[in-house]
Design an enzyme around this catalytic site. Sequence first.
Site: not given
Length: 227
Positions: A15, A40, A42, A44, A73, A75, A144, A149-152, A182-184, A204-205
Amino acid sequence: MILRTPESQVKIAPSILSADLSKLAEQVREVEAAGADRIHVDVMDGHFVPNITFGPVLVKWLRPVTKLPLEVHLMISDPDRFLDAFAEAGADALIVHVEGANHLNRTIQHIKTLGRKAAVAINPATPAVMLEEVLPDLDLVLAMTVNPGFGGQSFISGTLKKIAAIRRMIDAVKPGCELEVDGGIDHDTAPRVIAAGANVLVAGSSIYGAPDGPTAGLKRLAQAGGG
Ligand code: DX5
Ligand code: ZN
């Protein structure tokens, strides 16, 4: 141990939300060379989620930078308004949220009319059953594993049960449909989501925020089960 055939191999989608945007092209080329399967993006709108990011113009500039598919994606609330613009800009797949589309069937048909892959994302608090009516029309489901809404953010382990439920639905109704998370997602959570049935990992992170750089981050994820 996870047994894999080429068709069932887990894919990795870095991402760019966590990339260094001052050298975006370079950052995308780096993950492509390191073995990423798709990029990917994102999007928003500050309404559906409490953050604002990219529009179609970024996809337009990214398109000639890489041969990898670009998955967008969305959002955003009422995504129908922007499907044509993102398709025109070069998106290969359009991911809309169950929670953001008032007439999800219409939105999915619209994406298909544009000749793009049709994908639906589902938030952690939304039950898997919300996918039931649309699943036969989908190329990909995005579960999800954080609130968007946010990375990390930290992986929500309560989503594992739902990932497994969606995997069962897919296997019964639309075996070719991909199941993305997607996420973490990092080397620690990747084996858990893969065991639950995911076959595409957004990260992402753990890639772009890796202290030893995106190539090392991606390879660590691949070794943990993805790619
Ligand atoms: C979150 C986005 C994600 C984000 C993931 O709302 O949809 O794609 O980039 O970032 P990490 O991998 O850092 O959780
Ligand atoms: Zn995303």
